[in-house]
Design a protein around this motif. Structure first.
Motif, short mmCIF file in Angstrom:
data_model
loop_
_atom_site.label_atom_id
_atom_site.label_comp_id
_atom_site.label_asym_id
_atom_site.label_seq_id
_atom_site.Cartn_x
_atom_site.Cartn_y
_atom_site.Cartn_z
N GLU A 54 0.53 -1.46 0.12
CA GLU A 54 0.42 -0.19 -0.24
C GLU A 54 0.06 1.29 -0.36
OE1 GLU A 54 -0.17 -2.20 2.37
OE2 GLU A 54 -2.06 -3.65 1.29
N ASP A 55 2.29 1.04 0.94
CA ASP A 55 2.91 2.37 0.84
C ASP A 55 3.56 2.94 -0.59
OD1 ASP A 55 2.52 2.53 3.15
OD2 ASP A 55 4.11 1.56 4.09
N ARG A 56 3.63 1.89 -1.45
CA ARG A 56 4.46 1.69 -2.53
C ARG A 56 3.47 2.06 -3.54
NH1 ARG A 56 6.68 -3.74 -3.74
NH2 ARG A 56 5.46 -4.10 -1.53
N ILE A 57 2.45 1.90 -3.46
CA ILE A 57 1.68 2.46 -4.54
C ILE A 57 1.06 3.45 -4.49
CG2 ILE A 57 -1.50 1.46 -5.25
CD1 ILE A 57 0.18 0.24 -6.97
N ARG A 58 1.19 4.01 -2.95
CA ARG A 58 0.82 5.30 -3.11
C ARG A 58 1.55 6.06 -3.26
NH1 ARG A 58 0.04 4.76 2.06
NH2 ARG A 58 -1.94 3.86 2.41
N ALA A 59 2.69 5.78 -3.54
CA ALA A 59 3.70 6.21 -3.92
C ALA A 59 4.05 6.82 -5.06
CB ALA A 59 4.93 6.23 -3.34
N VAL A 60 3.64 5.35 -5.87
CA VAL A 60 3.54 5.45 -7.38
C VAL A 60 2.16 6.74 -7.94
CG1 VAL A 60 3.59 4.48 -9.32
CG2 VAL A 60 5.25 3.57 -7.77
N GLU A 61 1.12 6.17 -7.37
CA GLU A 61 0.20 7.13 -8.08
C GLU A 61 0.40 8.54 -7.41
OE1 GLU A 61 -2.89 5.31 -5.81
OE2 GLU A 61 -3.05 3.50 -7.53
N LEU A 62 0.82 8.79 -6.41
CA LEU A 62 1.08 10.54 -6.10
C LEU A 62 1.82 11.32 -7.27
CD1 LEU A 62 0.44 12.85 -4.30
CD2 LEU A 62 2.05 11.88 -2.77
N TYR A 63 3.30 10.04 -7.30
CA TYR A 63 4.45 10.78 -8.64
C TYR A 63 3.89 10.90 -9.84
CZ TYR A 63 8.66 9.81 -10.63
OH TYR A 63 9.64 10.35 -11.51
N LEU A 111 11.93 5.37 -5.15
CA LEU A 111 10.74 5.56 -5.85
C LEU A 111 11.05 5.73 -7.70
CD1 LEU A 111 7.79 7.63 -6.14
CD2 LEU A 111 8.95 9.86 -5.77
N LYS A 112 11.67 5.72 -7.99
CA LYS A 112 11.76 5.63 -9.24
C LYS A 112 11.66 4.38 -10.03
CE LYS A 112 14.03 10.45 -10.49
NZ LYS A 112 15.51 10.87 -10.74
N GLY A 113 12.74 3.70 -9.01
CA GLY A 113 12.90 2.32 -8.98
C GLY A 113 11.25 1.05 -9.14
N TRP A 114 10.04 1.92 -7.87
CA TRP A 114 9.16 1.81 -7.92
C TRP A 114 8.14 2.35 -9.34
CZ3 TRP A 114 8.22 3.90 -2.05
CH2 TRP A 114 9.09 3.05 -1.66
N TYR A 115 8.13 3.07 -9.41
CA TYR A 115 7.43 3.42 -11.01
C TYR A 115 8.04 3.20 -12.35
CZ TYR A 115 6.58 6.39 -15.23
OH TYR A 115 5.87 7.11 -15.97
N ARG A 116 9.39 2.67 -11.95
CA ARG A 116 9.93 1.60 -13.68
C ARG A 116 9.05 0.24 -13.96
NH1 ARG A 116 14.73 4.42 -12.32
NH2 ARG A 116 15.52 2.59 -11.41
N GLU A 117 9.19 -0.03 -11.96
CA GLU A 117 8.37 -1.37 -12.24
C GLU A 117 6.88 -1.85 -12.18
OE1 GLU A 117 8.92 -5.44 -8.77
OE2 GLU A 117 9.40 -3.23 -7.99
N TYR A 118 6.74 -0.07 -12.03
CA TYR A 118 4.82 -0.20 -12.24
C TYR A 118 4.54 -0.16 -13.94
CZ TYR A 118 -0.06 1.40 -11.88
OH TYR A 118 -0.93 2.44 -11.96
N GLN A 119 5.47 1.02 -14.28
CA GLN A 119 5.25 0.91 -15.20
C GLN A 119 5.41 -1.00 -16.47
OE1 GLN A 119 8.30 3.65 -16.92
NE2 GLN A 119 6.97 5.09 -17.67
N GLN A 120 6.12 -1.27 -15.75
CA GLN A 120 6.56 -3.21 -16.52
C GLN A 120 5.55 -3.86 -16.70
OE1 GLN A 120 10.34 -4.33 -15.14
NE2 GLN A 120 11.52 -2.48 -16.28
#
Length: 224
Positions: A5-14, A36-45
């Motif tokens: 939940e923490d990571r998803i919240r951060a990516v969505e806000l980003y 944060l950038k690493g989580w976003y790249r992982e989310y994109q993939q």
């Protein structure tokens, strides 16, 4: 550890903030920019993030840790000097790093004076510069490549703990001023005694001459 939940919240806000890392971290209070950038790249993939918890990225890299320990060893094993020069980490963290790197070492790490041996000539130079300095004691210690507590320890060894650490303001105490005034008065009295003895010698000499009937004029006698 960061939850899903923490990571998803951060990516969505980003994403919502236009992929700006600083406003995102400032609003959430976490994570680091790289995380944060690493989580976003992982989310994109994956269009999602792995469930469970993700490990927090260490605040300091292994390179920073190694640099701090190297500076600590090269500069008198002084925690305070390393923190001041490197700008990181906190005292507790650096102490922990040193103990992890040297578990066999049992010494007072925090601001302690090292047991390293120094030549007497360096100690004497250090104490002399400490007394005649026109700068801070820390500047003197840095120039000699030692820790400031080491510099004061040399002063205690060579001059004693009761000796002041600088020549500045040494004579400003009431006792010192009173001593100086007494010494000045003693010197004045000694000068007056010398004058009186000289006058007595002149009078004795004049008296002897008068007894011999030479008719010496006292006004012609001088200090010579």
């Amino acid at each position: 550890m960061y939850s899903y939940e923490d990571r998803i919240r951060a990516v969505e806000l980003y994403i919502k903030l236009g992929k700006r890392t600083s406003p995102t971290i400032r609003q959430l209070g976490y994570p680091t920019k790289n995380a944060l950038k690493g989580w976003y790249r992982e989310y994109q993939q994956r269009l999602d993030l792995p469930l469970g918890y993700a490990r927090r990225e260490p605040k300091f890299s292994q390179g920073q840790k190694a640099a701090a320990i190297e500076h600590y060893l090269a500069h008198d094993r002084c925690i305070a000097a390393t923190m001041r020069a490197q700008g990181y980490p906190g005292r507790g963290t650096l102490t922990k790093w040193v103990r992890e790197a040297f578990p066999e070492a049992r010494m007072a790490l925090v601001g302690s004076v090292s047991q390293r041996r120094y030549p007497e000539s360096l100690k004497q130079t250090g104490v002399m510069e400490l007394y005649t300095r026109q700068e801070s004691a820390q500047a003197v210690a840095d120039r000699l490549g030692v820790c400031r507590p080491t510099l004061y320890n040399w002063k205690n060894q060579l001059l004693g703990r009761e000796a002041p650490a600088s020549m500045k303001h040494n004579d400003q105490s009431p006792q010192a001023r009173e001593r100086d005034e007494l010494e000045r008065q003693v010197e004045i009295l000694r000068h007056e005694v010398r004058q009186l003895r000289l006058e007595q010698d002149l009078l004795n000499k004049a008296n002897e001459l008068l007894k011999k009937g030479l008719g010496v004029d006292l006004q012609l006698l001088s200090n010579r």
